[in-house]
Design an enzyme around this catalytic site. Sequence first.
Site, PDB file in Angstrom:
ATOM      1  N   HIS A 129       0.871  -1.178   0.000  1.00 11.58           N
ATOM      2  CA  HIS A 129       0.000   0.000   0.000  1.00 11.58           C
ATOM      3  C   HIS A 129       0.916   1.238   0.000  1.00 11.58           C
ATOM      4  O   HIS A 129       2.034   1.180   0.526  1.00 11.58           O
ATOM      5  CB  HIS A 129      -0.829  -0.054   1.289  1.00 11.58           C
ATOM      6  CG  HIS A 129      -1.918   0.946   1.408  1.00 11.58           C
ATOM      7  ND1 HIS A 129      -1.691   2.236   1.842  1.00 11.58           N
ATOM      8  CD2 HIS A 129      -3.248   0.862   1.193  1.00 11.58           C
ATOM      9  CE1 HIS A 129      -2.837   2.886   1.888  1.00 11.58           C
ATOM     10  NE2 HIS A 129      -3.804   2.084   1.494  1.00 11.58           N
ATOM     11  N   ASP A 206       2.906  -4.698   8.127  1.00 13.76           N
ATOM     12  CA  ASP A 206       1.677  -3.923   7.982  1.00 13.76           C
ATOM     13  C   ASP A 206       0.520  -4.924   8.065  1.00 13.76           C
ATOM     14  O   ASP A 206       0.283  -5.698   7.141  1.00 13.76           O
ATOM     15  CB  ASP A 206       1.718  -3.204   6.624  1.00 13.76           C
ATOM     16  CG  ASP A 206       0.362  -2.692   6.175  1.00 13.76           C
ATOM     17  OD1 ASP A 206      -0.644  -2.929   6.878  1.00 13.76           O
ATOM     18  OD2 ASP A 206       0.298  -2.075   5.109  1.00 13.76           O
ATOM     19  N   GLN A 209      -4.661  -5.594   6.729  1.00 13.97           N
ATOM     20  CA  GLN A 209      -5.631  -6.550   6.170  1.00 13.97           C
ATOM     21  C   GLN A 209      -5.631  -7.878   6.922  1.00 13.97           C
ATOM     22  O   GLN A 209      -6.281  -8.834   6.490  1.00 13.97           O
ATOM     23  CB  GLN A 209      -5.342  -6.788   4.676  1.00 13.97           C
ATOM     24  CG  GLN A 209      -5.525  -5.550   3.822  1.00 13.97           C
ATOM     25  CD  GLN A 209      -6.950  -5.011   3.855  1.00 13.97           C
ATOM     26  OE1 GLN A 209      -7.912  -5.757   4.061  1.00 13.97           O
ATOM     27  NE2 GLN A 209      -7.101  -3.710   3.672  1.00 13.97           N
ATOM     28  N   LYS A 232     -10.493  -1.294  10.331  1.00 17.47           N
ATOM     29  CA  LYS A 232     -10.584  -2.491   9.492  1.00 17.47           C
ATOM     30  C   LYS A 232     -10.882  -3.719  10.343  1.00 17.47           C
ATOM     31  O   LYS A 232     -10.849  -4.850   9.865  1.00 17.47           O
ATOM     32  CB  LYS A 232      -9.289  -2.677   8.701  1.00 17.47           C
ATOM     33  CG  LYS A 232      -9.033  -1.532   7.707  1.00 17.47           C
ATOM     34  CD  LYS A 232      -7.881  -1.823   6.793  1.00 17.47           C
ATOM     35  CE  LYS A 232      -7.349  -0.593   6.108  1.00 17.47           C
ATOM     36  NZ  LYS A 232      -8.154  -0.149   4.961  1.00 17.47           N
ATOM     37  N   CYS A 370      -4.741   2.382  -3.677  1.00 19.69           N
ATOM     38  CA  CYS A 370      -3.503   2.902  -3.057  1.00 19.69           C
ATOM     39  C   CYS A 370      -2.327   1.954  -3.269  1.00 19.69           C
ATOM     40  O   CYS A 370      -1.459   1.815  -2.381  1.00 19.69           O
ATOM     41  CB  CYS A 370      -3.680   3.184  -1.554  1.00 19.69           C
ATOM     42  SG  CYS A 370      -4.847   4.482  -1.237  1.00 19.69           S
TER      43      CYS A 370
END
Length: 412
Positions: A129, A206, A209, A232, A370
């Site tokens: 991202h 990261d 997700q 999220k 993104c």
Amino acid sequence: MSAAINTSLDIENIRKQFPVLHQKVNGRDLVYFDNAATNQKPEVVIRALVEYYSNYNANIHRGIHTLAEKATKAYEHTRHLVKEFIHADSEQEIVFVRGVTEAINLVAATYGKAFIREGDEIIISGLEHHSNIVPWQFVCQDRKAVLKVIPVKDNGELDIDHFKSLLSDRTKLVAVNHASNSLGTINPIKQIIDLAHANHAVVLIDGAQAGAHLPIDVKALKCDFYCLSSHKMFGPTGTGILYGKKNLLELMPPYQGGGEMIKSVSFEKTTYNDLPYKFEAGTPNIADVIAFGKAIEFITAIGKEAIAAHEHELLVYATEKIKSLPHVRVIGEAKEKVGVLSFSVDGIHPFDIGQMLDARGIAVRTGHHCTEPLMARFGVEGTVRASFSVYNTKQEVDQLIEGLDRIIKFMK
Ligand code: PMP
């Protein structure tokens, strides 16, 4: 993708807990398939926000009155829940931030400033991202360091052999996502971490997700930094966490200066607060952090394995069905995926598909998500992305497929 696992989740009961799902959009029952951008909020989360502002709104840590104590306790309770949720050693390793973007910027600005030198190398991946690209570009520009990129294979998986060839004693930091927001690929982060550590590089994951979908055990992973966004994970926007190993956080300079992050201030010298407060300058996002705690409890009560199994079942079902439509190209077919289905339709702009699906009450995301370099890698401007959550159903997938079928017939 491995075979579907049957789950015994009571999806109807779960759906009842999400007020936003029960509405018509453009005259149709809403089908919300934009969960990778942000997922919806259950009543417990919404109620926690209303309760805080209605009953015990107060600034935290500094006050000794009853409301301040109650708010402080609730805020710190979320820190405890996060610590348990990701299996960290201590609450001192959990820093509240605005979300993954701020968590990565914090590490880039502080770890980058303190430990990256001219000629050092930072490795990211082609699946990242923008928020896991641009902060490292800042560091590289500032420190005269070099950014290297792990390439993405045609099926959407990272080329780990190539990663091995990028590693050297110049590698100081590796930053990759746990799962890709654009393609759904689940990355072999344990392997990536072990390989990086063998080269004495630190690793940032990261987890944007992964938070609502995958088990996270920072201790077992031995990762140095892990980032999560509340919004999220069924929680409010505007909050999230940075996990950092205590010894690293201690070595890093503060991020922002202000109240709360100090032990004492004089005009000559300021000393910094203990972890994690050294990184939490100013009045934090108290209400949203408290409600984030409710979101974590919500996920834990259902169970991540059951959530993942349900979403996987939807992904397998949707992928199979979408492939039966003419002119459709599925982008990203890694063996291990979260519930993200990215596709394009020959000759129809993703934006047009998104608009026509919206006219049928179906919310999908269109564009580059993104991840412009990743789109370029696959030779597309953007994709249409349907991303699934625990409250989605096969019937909703059928609606998506039927809608797409009509759009393709109409446009072709
Ligand atoms: N990384 C990934 C993989 C994401 O999907 C997102 C959000 N789309 C981010 C980082 C940024 O997260 P946030 O906007 O919550 O800071």
